[in-house]
Scaffold this motif. Structure first.
Motif, short mmCIF file in Angstrom:
data_model
loop_
_atom_site.label_atom_id
_atom_site.label_comp_id
_atom_site.label_asym_id
_atom_site.label_seq_id
_atom_site.Cartn_x
_atom_site.Cartn_y
_atom_site.Cartn_z
N TYR A 13 0.83 -1.21 0.00
CA TYR A 13 0.00 0.00 0.00
C TYR A 13 0.86 1.26 0.00
N ALA A 65 -3.80 8.30 -4.82
CA ALA A 65 -3.84 8.37 -3.36
C ALA A 65 -4.55 9.64 -2.90
N ARG A 66 -4.31 10.75 -3.58
CA ARG A 66 -5.01 12.00 -3.24
C ARG A 66 -6.51 11.85 -3.50
N THR A 123 -1.36 13.43 2.00
CA THR A 123 -2.34 14.18 2.79
C THR A 123 -1.69 15.26 3.65
N ALA A 126 -8.02 10.07 -0.69
CA ALA A 126 -8.14 10.93 0.49
C ALA A 126 -9.36 11.84 0.38
N THR A 143 0.70 5.67 5.66
CA THR A 143 0.82 5.36 4.23
C THR A 143 0.36 6.53 3.37
N LEU A 144 -0.71 7.19 3.78
CA LEU A 144 -1.24 8.31 3.00
C LEU A 144 -0.61 9.66 3.37
N THR A 160 0.96 4.28 -2.92
CA THR A 160 0.88 5.73 -2.70
C THR A 160 1.99 6.45 -3.45
N PRO A 182 0.58 8.79 -6.76
CA PRO A 182 0.16 9.80 -5.78
C PRO A 182 -1.17 10.47 -6.13
N TYR A 199 -2.71 2.87 7.70
CA TYR A 199 -3.44 3.68 6.73
C TYR A 199 -2.98 5.14 6.77
#
Length: 212
Positions: free
Chosen positions: A94, A105-106, A173, A109, A168-169, A98, A102, A165
């Motif tokens: 994971y 991933a955004r 974020t 989010a 990872t983000l 990310t 990316p 989680y």
């Protein structure tokens, strides 16, 4: 003299598919940067380098783009973790997702913040219920993995999952915080290495690359 031949049906199909893919790539970048509410179809078209009207032609508008991206994300999610991966392996997979994607991933989010609406209220309710069920199942799986020795003893498996989680983000974020804390580009190979190593050390007893 330039050829006046019209493109073949196959050629037109390829062109249409290429346009769709360019629009989807542009949309995930725009939604990732500004959220669904802040994104504009004119900006998506500009990113893709195509006429804005093609968004309506191929997807029916901004909502159609969002719906297609959701379907794509579900397919991507199903391929992120290798079969049989350990808890540490899942963390690495994971985290790599990310760093490798990316924009996606955004986009995830923003969805978590409730910014990506469904066109149908009933579908939204069902999707939210499915997501809750998946999360409950993930917590149960983390508990099982702790019993198997994959999650560090004494750590609440639910917390381990939440920490995995969140961290990872974090590069997408909270990029400025990650840069300030770690002293480098939040999406650099070095940041990836640090997070891969430290998350596994924090949450599991598995040997990391640096421990070997």
């Amino acid at each position: 003299m330039a050829s006046s031949r019209k493109p073949s049906p196959d050629g037109r199909a390829r062109t249409a598919e290429e346009t769709r893919e360019r629009l989807l790539a542009a949309a995930v970048a725009e939604f990732g940067a500004k959220g669904y509410a802040g994104a504009r179809t004119a900006c998506i078209a500009a990113r893709a380098g195509v006429n804005q009207q093609l968004i309506s032609y191929h997807f029916g508008g901004k909502q159609g783009l969002l719906d297609e991206l959701r379907r794509r994300r579900e397919k991507i999610q199903a391929t992120i973790v290798p079969p049989g991966a350990s808890f540490a392996g899942r963390i690495r997979a994971y985290l790599d997702a990310t760093f490798d994607r990316p924009d996606w991933a955004r986009f995830v989010a923003w969805q978590a913040l409730g910014d990506c609406p469904f066109a149908d209220a009933e579908e939204e309710r069902l999707r939210a219920e499915q997501q809750r069920e998946k999360t409950v199942a993930a917590v149960a799986e983390a508990r099982r993995r702790q019993e198997n020795g994959e999650v560090r003893a004494g750590t609440d498996p639910a917390f381990a999952l939440l920490a995995a989680y969140a961290i990872t983000l974090a590069p997408v974020t909270m990029p400025q915080l990650v840069e300030d804390v770690l002293g480098g580009d939040p999406l650099s190979p070095e940041t990836r290495r640090i997070l891969r190593t430290q998350l596994v050390r924090l949450l599991t007893d598995e040997q990391t690359e640096e421990d070997e």
